[in-house]
Design a protein around this motif. Sequence first.
Motif, PDB file in Angstrom:
ATOM      1  N   GLY A   1       0.798  -1.225   0.000  1.00 10.52           N
ATOM      2  CA  GLY A   1       0.000   0.000   0.000  1.00 10.52           C
ATOM      3  C   GLY A   1       0.826   1.268   0.000  1.00 10.52           C
ATOM      4  O   GLY A   1       0.399   2.295  -0.514  1.00 10.52           O
ATOM      5  N   ALA A   2       2.026   1.217   0.554  1.00 10.03           N
ATOM      6  CA  ALA A   2       2.851   2.424   0.700  1.00 10.03           C
ATOM      7  C   ALA A   2       3.707   2.726  -0.521  1.00 10.03           C
ATOM      8  O   ALA A   2       4.182   3.847  -0.681  1.00 10.03           O
ATOM      9  CB  ALA A   2       3.753   2.285   1.932  1.00 10.03           C
ATOM     10  N   VAL A   3       3.894   1.772  -1.404  1.00  9.99           N
ATOM     11  CA  VAL A   3       4.874   1.937  -2.480  1.00  9.99           C
ATOM     12  C   VAL A   3       4.554   3.087  -3.435  1.00  9.99           C
ATOM     13  O   VAL A   3       5.467   3.763  -3.915  1.00  9.99           O
ATOM     14  CB  VAL A   3       5.104   0.609  -3.244  1.00  9.99           C
ATOM     15  CG1 VAL A   3       3.889   0.240  -4.104  1.00  9.99           C
ATOM     16  CG2 VAL A   3       6.370   0.700  -4.083  1.00  9.99           C
ATOM     17  N   THR A   4       3.299   3.363  -3.702  1.00 14.08           N
ATOM     18  CA  THR A   4       2.989   4.473  -4.622  1.00 14.08           C
ATOM     19  C   THR A   4       3.398   5.807  -4.005  1.00 14.08           C
ATOM     20  O   THR A   4       3.909   6.687  -4.698  1.00 14.08           O
ATOM     21  CB  THR A   4       1.505   4.496  -5.022  1.00 14.08           C
ATOM     22  OG1 THR A   4       0.695   4.508  -3.851  1.00 14.08           O
ATOM     23  CG2 THR A   4       1.155   3.295  -5.874  1.00 14.08           C
ATOM     24  N   PHE A   5       3.190   5.947  -2.701  1.00 17.40           N
ATOM     25  CA  PHE A   5       3.637   7.154  -2.003  1.00 17.40           C
ATOM     26  C   PHE A   5       5.159   7.253  -2.066  1.00 17.40           C
ATOM     27  O   PHE A   5       5.726   8.326  -2.285  1.00 17.40           O
ATOM     28  CB  PHE A   5       3.141   7.146  -0.557  1.00 17.40           C
ATOM     29  CG  PHE A   5       3.612   8.320   0.252  1.00 17.40           C
ATOM     30  CD1 PHE A   5       3.123   9.596   0.007  1.00 17.40           C
ATOM     31  CD2 PHE A   5       4.539   8.153   1.260  1.00 17.40           C
ATOM     32  CE1 PHE A   5       3.564  10.681   0.753  1.00 17.40           C
ATOM     33  CE2 PHE A   5       4.985   9.221   2.016  1.00 17.40           C
ATOM     34  CZ  PHE A   5       4.495  10.503   1.760  1.00 17.40           C
ATOM     35  N   GLY A   6       5.819   6.127  -1.886  1.00 20.45           N
ATOM     36  CA  GLY A   6       7.274   6.113  -1.940  1.00 20.45           C
ATOM     37  C   GLY A   6       7.805   6.536  -3.298  1.00 20.45           C
ATOM     38  O   GLY A   6       8.759   7.322  -3.390  1.00 20.45           O
ATOM     39  N   VAL A   7       7.193   6.037  -4.356  1.00 24.97           N
ATOM     40  CA  VAL A   7       7.622   6.418  -5.710  1.00 24.97           C
ATOM     41  C   VAL A   7       7.359   7.906  -5.938  1.00 24.97           C
ATOM     42  O   VAL A   7       8.209   8.617  -6.487  1.00 24.97           O
ATOM     43  CB  VAL A   7       6.927   5.544  -6.775  1.00 24.97           C
ATOM     44  CG1 VAL A   7       7.113   6.117  -8.170  1.00 24.97           C
ATOM     45  CG2 VAL A   7       7.457   4.121  -6.715  1.00 24.97           C
ATOM     46  N   LEU A   8       6.216   8.384  -5.505  1.00 25.40           N
ATOM     47  CA  LEU A   8       5.907   9.810  -5.644  1.00 25.40           C
ATOM     48  C   LEU A   8       6.952  10.665  -4.910  1.00 25.40           C
ATOM     49  O   LEU A   8       7.458  11.653  -5.457  1.00 25.40           O
ATOM     50  CB  LEU A   8       4.511  10.112  -5.113  1.00 25.40           C
ATOM     51  CG  LEU A   8       4.102  11.592  -5.103  1.00 25.40           C
ATOM     52  CD1 LEU A   8       4.035  12.155  -6.516  1.00 25.40           C
ATOM     53  CD2 LEU A   8       2.758  11.754  -4.387  1.00 25.40           C
ATOM     54  N   CYS A   9       7.297  10.267  -3.691  1.00 22.87           N
ATOM     55  CA  CYS A   9       8.301  11.018  -2.924  1.00 22.87           C
ATOM     56  C   CYS A   9       9.652  11.023  -3.626  1.00 22.87           C
ATOM     57  O   CYS A   9      10.335  12.051  -3.659  1.00 22.87           O
ATOM     58  CB  CYS A   9       8.440  10.440  -1.521  1.00 22.87           C
ATOM     59  SG  CYS A   9       7.003  10.757  -0.500  1.00 22.87           S
ATOM     60  N   GLU A  10      10.054   9.894  -4.179  1.00 29.20           N
ATOM     61  CA  GLU A  10      11.325   9.834  -4.900  1.00 29.20           C
ATOM     62  C   GLU A  10      11.306  10.754  -6.117  1.00 29.20           C
ATOM     63  O   GLU A  10      12.267  11.482  -6.376  1.00 29.20           O
ATOM     64  CB  GLU A  10      11.646   8.395  -5.326  1.00 29.20           C
ATOM     65  CG  GLU A  10      12.205   7.548  -4.222  1.00 29.20           C
ATOM     66  CD  GLU A  10      13.506   8.100  -3.666  1.00 29.20           C
ATOM     67  OE1 GLU A  10      14.487   8.262  -4.422  1.00 29.20           O
ATOM     68  OE2 GLU A  10      13.551   8.377  -2.457  1.00 29.20           O
TER      69      GLU A  10
END
Length: 188
Positions: free
Chosen positions: A130-139
């Motif tokens: 669930g968190a990976v899309t937020f992580g990609v956006l942050c990167e």
Amino acid sequence: MRKSQLVDLVKPIQHFPSHAGKFFPVMNRLAAANRYPECPPVVCVVEADTAACLYKGAVAGDGAEYNVEGDMPTIMAGLACGEPNTTSWDILKNHVSVFAAAPDWVSAKAMRMLAAPIKGDPQVTSGESGAVTFGVLCEIMTNPDYQELKDALKLDENSQVLLFSTEGDTDPERYQEIVWEGKAYLDH
């Protein structure tokens, strides 16, 4: 996403990151994108890098389906599929703007950021997938190596981005190890 959730949005959504996963929640995002036909959102599909079959097909650029063979070790168990849904792939390859393959550390970092947000932001308990899309956006937003992608996606401080976390701490022990202890998945 329920239709009522879309109706409540004040501004059109500009970006829709979604993980691919076994249940293809991205298909719901594409359907929701039809709400804004005059200005459709950019749809970004994120997969675990060890199981990135959609990414593999997009990079090949020939429209064919590609599978990932062998072990697919990842903390994002819900994204360890390795083969595209044949019905969905035909739609995705023609309507998704960006396919991304994310390593585990991106998801782990996002879990920690969501659990301990900056002042004024709500806390979110999100699991690995669930968190990976937020992580990609942050990167994309903070890593200068992705400036070209950020520009191509027209992402800036005024962008309207809608993210969904599709899981909580489904494995409380592992969640605590990642979020509290920072265990593993930190190398990048």
